[in-house]
Design a protein around this motif. Sequence first.
Motif, PDB file in Angstrom:
ATOM      1  N   MET A   1       0.839  -1.196   0.000  1.00 46.28           N
ATOM      2  CA  MET A   1       0.000   0.000   0.000  1.00 46.28           C
ATOM      3  C   MET A   1       0.876   1.249   0.000  1.00 46.28           C
ATOM      4  SD  MET A   1      -2.938   1.203   2.765  1.00 46.28           S
ATOM      5  CE  MET A   1      -1.804   1.140   4.145  1.00 46.28           C
ATOM      6  N   THR A   2       0.587   2.158  -0.913  1.00 49.15           N
ATOM      7  CA  THR A   2       1.312   3.427  -0.959  1.00 49.15           C
ATOM      8  C   THR A   2       0.741   4.370   0.088  1.00 49.15           C
ATOM      9  OG1 THR A   2       1.723   3.166  -3.330  1.00 49.15           O
ATOM     10  CG2 THR A   2       1.987   5.372  -2.404  1.00 49.15           C
ATOM     11  N   LEU A   3       1.628   4.887   0.931  1.00 48.67           N
ATOM     12  CA  LEU A   3       1.198   5.784   1.995  1.00 48.67           C
ATOM     13  C   LEU A   3       1.276   7.234   1.547  1.00 48.67           C
ATOM     14  CD1 LEU A   3       2.993   4.139   5.066  1.00 48.67           C
ATOM     15  CD2 LEU A   3       0.669   3.731   4.225  1.00 48.67           C
ATOM     16  N   THR A   4       0.320   8.029   1.981  1.00 48.65           N
ATOM     17  CA  THR A   4       0.293   9.455   1.663  1.00 48.65           C
ATOM     18  C   THR A   4       1.054  10.228   2.729  1.00 48.65           C
ATOM     19  OG1 THR A   4      -1.905   9.188   0.679  1.00 48.65           O
ATOM     20  CG2 THR A   4      -1.184  11.441   1.198  1.00 48.65           C
ATOM     21  N   PRO A   5       2.097  10.978   2.368  1.00 47.18           N
ATOM     22  CA  PRO A   5       2.837  11.744   3.380  1.00 47.18           C
ATOM     23  C   PRO A   5       1.964  12.861   3.965  1.00 47.18           C
ATOM     24  CG  PRO A   5       4.093  11.547   1.324  1.00 47.18           C
ATOM     25  CD  PRO A   5       2.690  11.112   1.021  1.00 47.18           C
ATOM     26  N   PHE A   6       2.101  13.067   5.263  1.00 47.29           N
ATOM     27  CA  PHE A   6       1.386  14.147   5.938  1.00 47.29           C
ATOM     28  C   PHE A   6       2.265  14.595   7.096  1.00 47.29           C
ATOM     29  CE2 PHE A   6      -1.798  16.219   8.617  1.00 47.29           C
ATOM     30  CZ  PHE A   6      -2.575  16.890   7.685  1.00 47.29           C
ATOM     31  N   ARG A   7       2.611  15.883   7.114  1.00 46.23           N
ATOM     32  CA  ARG A   7       3.577  16.402   8.080  1.00 46.23           C
ATOM     33  C   ARG A   7       2.876  17.299   9.106  1.00 46.23           C
ATOM     34  NH1 ARG A   7       9.198  18.771   5.954  1.00 46.23           N
ATOM     35  NH2 ARG A   7       9.333  16.542   5.468  1.00 46.23           N
ATOM     36  N   ILE A   8       3.142  17.036  10.394  1.00 41.51           N
ATOM     37  CA  ILE A   8       2.571  17.808  11.491  1.00 41.51           C
ATOM     38  C   ILE A   8       3.696  18.404  12.330  1.00 41.51           C
ATOM     39  CG2 ILE A   8       1.161  17.744  13.589  1.00 41.51           C
ATOM     40  CD1 ILE A   8      -0.446  15.489  12.397  1.00 41.51           C
ATOM     41  N   GLY A   9       3.663  19.718  12.545  1.00 40.42           N
ATOM     42  CA  GLY A   9       4.614  20.376  13.433  1.00 40.42           C
ATOM     43  C   GLY A   9       4.126  20.310  14.870  1.00 40.42           C
ATOM     44  N   PHE A  10       5.067  20.232  15.817  1.00 43.52           N
ATOM     45  CA  PHE A  10       4.662  20.122  17.222  1.00 43.52           C
ATOM     46  C   PHE A  10       5.732  20.699  18.135  1.00 43.52           C
ATOM     47  CE2 PHE A  10       7.484  16.546  16.803  1.00 43.52           C
ATOM     48  CZ  PHE A  10       8.003  16.310  18.076  1.00 43.52           C
ATOM     49  N   LEU A  11       5.347  20.969  19.377  1.00 43.75           N
ATOM     50  CA  LEU A  11       6.280  21.344  20.428  1.00 43.75           C
ATOM     51  C   LEU A  11       6.426  20.181  21.402  1.00 43.75           C
ATOM     52  CD1 LEU A  11       5.847  25.045  21.613  1.00 43.75           C
ATOM     53  CD2 LEU A  11       7.266  24.085  19.823  1.00 43.75           C
ATOM     54  N   PRO A  12       7.568  20.083  22.100  1.00 46.54           N
ATOM     55  CA  PRO A  12       7.793  18.965  23.031  1.00 46.54           C
ATOM     56  C   PRO A  12       6.969  19.105  24.308  1.00 46.54           C
ATOM     57  CG  PRO A  12       9.645  20.487  23.102  1.00 46.54           C
ATOM     58  CD  PRO A  12       8.762  20.942  21.977  1.00 46.54           C
ATOM     59  N   LEU A  13       5.701  18.712  24.199  1.00 51.50           N
ATOM     60  CA  LEU A  13       4.749  18.765  25.300  1.00 51.50           C
ATOM     61  C   LEU A  13       3.992  17.447  25.358  1.00 51.50           C
ATOM     62  CD1 LEU A  13       3.452  22.325  24.470  1.00 51.50           C
ATOM     63  CD2 LEU A  13       4.535  21.736  26.645  1.00 51.50           C
ATOM     64  N   VAL A  14       3.543  17.088  26.541  1.00 49.26           N
ATOM     65  CA  VAL A  14       2.805  15.836  26.680  1.00 49.26           C
ATOM     66  C   VAL A  14       1.542  15.857  25.827  1.00 49.26           C
ATOM     67  CG1 VAL A  14       1.637  14.297  28.296  1.00 49.26           C
ATOM     68  CG2 VAL A  14       3.759  15.419  28.980  1.00 49.26           C
ATOM     69  N   ASP A  15       0.944  17.046  25.645  1.00 50.85           N
ATOM     70  CA  ASP A  15      -0.294  17.087  24.854  1.00 50.85           C
ATOM     71  C   ASP A  15      -0.052  17.051  23.345  1.00 50.85           C
ATOM     72  OD1 ASP A  15       0.411  19.736  24.288  1.00 50.85           O
ATOM     73  OD2 ASP A  15      -1.008  20.577  25.709  1.00 50.85           O
ATOM     74  N   ALA A  16       1.198  16.780  22.936  1.00 48.71           N
ATOM     75  CA  ALA A  16       1.463  16.422  21.538  1.00 48.71           C
ATOM     76  C   ALA A  16       1.331  14.919  21.350  1.00 48.71           C
ATOM     77  CB  ALA A  16       2.857  16.885  21.125  1.00 48.71           C
TER      78      ALA A  16
END
Length: 413
Positions: A1-16
């Motif tokens: 299966m070819t996967l669709t790339p999807f990029r998410i930015g985050f900060l180093p927090l537990v709620d990430a």
Amino acid sequence: MTLTPFRIGFLPLVDAALPILARELGFAEQEGIELQLVRDLSWATVRDRLLYGHSDAAHLLAPLAIATSLGLGRPAVPLSVPFVLGLNGNAITLAPWLADAVAGNTTGLADPVEAGRRLAVIIASRAREGAKIRLGVVHRFSSHNYMLRYWLAGSGVDIDNEVEIITIAPPFAADALAAGEVDGICVGEPWNSVAVDRGAGAIVTVTSHIWQRGVEKVLAMPTDRMEGERDLVHRVIRALYHAGKAFIVPERFAENAAILARAEYLDGPAPMIERAISDRIKLSANSEPLHIPDFMFQHREAANFPWVSQAAWLYAQMVRAGHVVQSERDYAAAQKVFRPDVYRAALSGTNVPLPGASAKLEGGIAEPIGVGTVQGRLLLGPDQFFDRRSFDPDHLDSYLKELKNGAGSKSTR
């Protein structure tokens, strides 16, 4: 299966946690997504990476998504929030000398009303002496700032004239407190616990005691991108939803904490992270962890549903703080940032309970109550504010007038 790339930015927090677990536990892959995560150190960088197309979505402060859409501080770019990554999870940590005075003789968490009154007296006294108490929040347009302001104003503090509130990126908040640059911080985990373990501060209250179901971080993305790739967005939402289910399973707490603790994510001690996940928080360096029910609220009771009334409440606090001039156009635009319709479409046909309404009376639930749904059965728990006010999004003017005329509302900025 070819996967669709999807990029998410985050900060180093537990709620990430939800984007991280969606990747590491395979939920994104099950939806045909190659989830790529990009760590940053400040909310401004996370936002800018999103706006300039270096990421597809972001783990973002809910008020910052609204502020960006309204063009506060920069040219407006419409953002949409189809998924809430969690409620609360923040604490107010004060320097030991100040925490001792505010907490009184309480061994656990102080009552937020009493603690607020004691802090207000100290703040007023210091201001008269020309030495204002300085408090740090993670961004001007953050729930941390608005929750802190709500608590202070409701406790009798003249925010304009008696206290100084500055911004500090979350990874540096404990350092600033330890260095004496601030007298207190309002930040997310693990950075309160870092300050506590260092002996640099003690926790006097948590945001879940200011607003029991306060909206915190969200998944935000440019509106045009979301509208143009609805199927992909639906798959991302489903992956995050399943990550939320995994996050709250007690038997997985240690495993989830170990994942979050990795160098590429939070780069911190797994036991400290596990305390936050399991709602067990150390208030001071020499204390045992205290169980604080619903300290973090990443799932259950439609926690991930983007209620339009949550966006409306945040806009009301922006007006109160003087960050935006009240207008019907901006109020409507702020509410449109939260997209319950997209959330419903993504999870339609599953066994996920879906609220029938898109807005509610915020702060109006004192006891668990069943609510109408378009799918499944849903029970919502208490969502009260510490001062027992409520917010009806259909009556913004009267709400703001009440706050202005109420105790502790000498200032609107």
